[in-house]
Design a protein around this motif. Structure first.
Motif, mmCIF file in Angstrom:
data_model
loop_
_atom_site.group_PDB
_atom_site.id
_atom_site.type_symbol
_atom_site.label_atom_id
_atom_site.label_comp_id
_atom_site.label_asym_id
_atom_site.label_seq_id
_atom_site.Cartn_x
_atom_site.Cartn_y
_atom_site.Cartn_z
ATOM 1 N N THR A 1 15.722 -8.152 -120.221
ATOM 2 C CA THR A 1 17.084 -7.833 -119.774
ATOM 3 C C THR A 1 17.476 -6.404 -120.139
ATOM 4 O O THR A 1 18.125 -5.695 -119.362
ATOM 5 C CB THR A 1 18.079 -8.818 -120.412
ATOM 6 O OG1 THR A 1 17.777 -10.125 -119.917
ATOM 7 C CG2 THR A 1 19.510 -8.468 -120.071
ATOM 8 N N MET B 1 20.948 -8.926 -124.571
ATOM 9 C CA MET B 1 21.504 -10.025 -123.779
ATOM 10 C C MET B 1 22.095 -9.510 -122.467
ATOM 11 O O MET B 1 22.258 -10.242 -121.505
ATOM 12 C CB MET B 1 22.586 -10.755 -124.572
ATOM 13 C CG MET B 1 22.075 -11.502 -125.783
ATOM 14 S SD MET B 1 20.841 -12.758 -125.357
ATOM 15 C CE MET B 1 21.876 -13.949 -124.482
ATOM 16 N N ILE B 2 22.448 -8.225 -122.471
ATOM 17 C CA ILE B 2 23.075 -7.570 -121.315
ATOM 18 C C ILE B 2 22.283 -6.294 -121.033
ATOM 19 O O ILE B 2 21.955 -5.568 -121.964
ATOM 20 C CB ILE B 2 24.530 -7.170 -121.654
ATOM 21 C CG1 ILE B 2 25.367 -8.386 -122.055
ATOM 22 C CG2 ILE B 2 25.163 -6.384 -120.529
ATOM 23 C CD1 ILE B 2 26.286 -8.888 -120.995
ATOM 24 N N PRO B 3 21.962 -6.010 -119.765
ATOM 25 C CA PRO B 3 21.223 -4.778 -119.472
ATOM 26 C C PRO B 3 21.932 -3.533 -120.019
ATOM 27 O O PRO B 3 23.160 -3.442 -119.973
ATOM 28 C CB PRO B 3 21.183 -4.753 -117.936
ATOM 29 C CG PRO B 3 21.261 -6.190 -117.532
ATOM 30 C CD PRO B 3 22.190 -6.809 -118.545
ATOM 31 N N GLY C 1 22.954 -18.363 -126.755
ATOM 32 C CA GLY C 1 22.354 -17.055 -126.528
ATOM 33 C C GLY C 1 22.057 -16.310 -127.818
ATOM 34 O O GLY C 1 21.651 -15.154 -127.778
ATOM 35 N N GLN C 2 22.258 -16.960 -128.943
ATOM 36 C CA GLN C 2 22.034 -16.297 -130.238
ATOM 37 C C GLN C 2 20.726 -16.747 -130.870
ATOM 38 O O GLN C 2 20.266 -17.854 -130.658
ATOM 39 C CB GLN C 2 23.191 -16.611 -131.189
ATOM 40 C CG GLN C 2 24.505 -16.043 -130.699
ATOM 41 C CD GLN C 2 25.692 -16.676 -131.372
ATOM 42 O OE1 GLN C 2 25.554 -17.476 -132.289
ATOM 43 N NE2 GLN C 2 26.879 -16.312 -130.912
ATOM 44 N N ASN D 1 21.238 -3.129 -130.883
ATOM 45 C CA ASN D 1 19.989 -3.788 -131.264
ATOM 46 C C ASN D 1 18.888 -2.786 -131.547
ATOM 47 O O ASN D 1 18.089 -2.954 -132.474
ATOM 48 C CB ASN D 1 19.538 -4.746 -130.152
ATOM 49 C CG ASN D 1 20.477 -5.909 -129.989
ATOM 50 O OD1 ASN D 1 21.303 -6.178 -130.867
ATOM 51 N ND2 ASN D 1 20.402 -6.602 -128.855
ATOM 52 N N SER E 1 28.685 -3.039 -121.140
ATOM 53 C CA SER E 1 28.965 -3.817 -122.346
ATOM 54 C C SER E 1 27.712 -4.271 -123.083
ATOM 55 O O SER E 1 27.738 -5.226 -123.848
ATOM 56 C CB SER E 1 29.781 -5.041 -121.947
ATOM 57 O OG SER E 1 29.069 -5.768 -120.953
ATOM 58 N N SER E 2 26.600 -3.564 -122.885
ATOM 59 C CA SER E 2 25.324 -4.019 -123.445
ATOM 60 C C SER E 2 25.284 -3.955 -124.967
ATOM 61 O O SER E 2 25.854 -3.062 -125.589
ATOM 62 C CB SER E 2 24.186 -3.173 -122.883
ATOM 63 O OG SER E 2 22.959 -3.536 -123.484
ATOM 64 N N ASP E 3 24.559 -4.901 -125.542
ATOM 65 C CA ASP E 3 24.240 -4.887 -126.962
ATOM 66 C C ASP E 3 22.962 -4.094 -127.247
ATOM 67 O O ASP E 3 22.538 -3.998 -128.406
ATOM 68 C CB ASP E 3 24.086 -6.328 -127.473
ATOM 69 C CG ASP E 3 23.119 -7.150 -126.614
ATOM 70 O OD1 ASP E 3 22.960 -6.833 -125.421
ATOM 71 O OD2 ASP E 3 22.533 -8.112 -127.128
#
Lengths: 162, 162, 162, 162
Positions: free
Chosen positions: C11, C107-109, C156-157, C120, C114-116
């Motif tokens: 992702t 989790m988000i592109p 999702g965690q 990360n 709003s990507s993490d």
């Protein structure tokens, strides 16, 4: 000069579901977008449906037409998926004579950083205030008459038929 | 219907200098903004100056007027700081009779995530294509005639004089 | 203390195709992300594959293992889809004893606002520099040992097994 | 392994005031950043002050030290302006022996799209969990010991003294 927004969904309002990796609809981002644009125009917002425009049927389009006709406002913006935006414009035009109707949408969801939605909404709001009565598509910084517009599926851009 | 952009600076084009923590001008973000809006309008861009509009003098305004008069285009958008945007509109109006001139800008720099610049530019582009000849300010989703507009310094919004 | 990045997709690196509305891979955004983080760590980047981790087979995992073993660097970060990240950690651990390997993803592109991903990557880079030899998953601001981690598909965690 | 955050301000938390065009502090964005990073680490947040680090005095630093000593947590992250971050690290180190203290910040405000804050926070969180007791600066993807770090004012990057 109050303006009525009719929300129908489309890429404009899609979000990314981080659990299953699919795009989906939650609720419209229109109020957030108008706030970001520091918009001071008097608007009312009605969400009619939240669908991909490939799923839009003439029943849906009749519902849109009914709301256009019933609205007290003479200036109406319809947010709509781009794939069948031209079809809906052609459906509405013969039914609604005395209002200015502008359809707009986005190629990229508003929630993704690089969306054209804020730009398109700014132009739709300006066109609906300044164009004569009729049904129009506002995309790519331009306006198109309902009877002379199509989306080019290869380029993703709207263009005149001739 | 080609459109001429005249760039003068303003918050719209300011950037953050991470070395000294100050805002400054590098070059206009207009091409980037038009690309993001998937804009297909035929435009030409001229950068006249890159200044905060509080520093704008009547010499600067005369330069803008000269470029408006000399341009082959009849539709012109001027990006401008908001603080003296109304003053420049009033300066230009008596000098230019046969063109549609729209001034616009932003309350937040385009490079900061929450900018109104993309929205304002979309509306300015639509207004310049659809309004009759004259000089206008396009902000907050509205257009204002040159002789009936001011920025409210308390709210940061543009409003009519009466 | 040079660090090797092995890119496998996920992702993290997906993009939105505005023509067909689907997510796809173009090329990794890692250099752009490191630049945005003003990262001054000495890194080398190798793209091994660009796939959704649901498509990852043990042949793919063997290729990753081979690159981990062949790399001159002793500290390696693997960007990876979240769905089978734990599986790949379990595959690699018995094969690689003398290096610090950290798997991370998003989790988000990254290209969606709003990507993490940026968060990360910052944590993965720090963990790989400071953890002892072993194979780890870095997600949700935490690190997990390879033999005590799973993704909770509902939330999702990532969480420990016990 | 709960972690204490002590907020002191710095570029990290600055916002743009669209009325006067100046940068200012409202409240910390830390909870928003942790949420975006899908952070699942157990944290407590205390805002000690909201100041530019050029205004930080030794009285401020003593207050930070007192909070580090009084905290029940043994792992503490201090968000801090970059200009005097190294000075504060040097002030704290002789006073606090039995905890892991990590100072971090940002070159660009979190609220501006291109901030390094999310990356830095991810790395600070990882370093504080994995480094031995001591006082550190976490910037540019690296960690620096308190007695071997300075900000290079020309490049805006942190570097070792020797």
């Amino acid at each position: 000069m109050p303006i009525r927004f009719l929300i129908t969904g489309g890429t404009f309002d899609k979000e990314y579901n981080e659990i299953n990796g699919e795009l989906y609809f939650k609720e419209t981002h229109l109020p957030e977008i108008l706030k970001r644009g520091r918009c001071r125009v008097d608007v009312s917002i009605t969400t009619l449906m939240m669908i991909d425009s490939l799923e839009m049927t003439n029943n849906h389009r009749q519902l849109i037409a009914d709301h256009c006709l019933d609205a007290v406002e003479e200036k109406i913006i319809i947010t709509h998926g781009t794939d069948t935006m031209s079809d809906t414009a052609r459906f509405l035009a013969p039914l609604i004579q005395h209002k200015t109707i502008v359809l707009t949408g986005a190629m990229i969801p508003y929630k993704f950083g690089s969306s054209d939605g804020l730009f398109n909404l700014g132009s739709a709001l300006a066109f609906v205030q300044s164009l004569p009565k009729g049904v129009y598509v506002a995309m790519n910084g331009k306006f198109f008459n309902w009877d002379n517009v199509r989306k080019n599926r290869q380029t993703g851009q709207f263009e005149e038929l001739v």
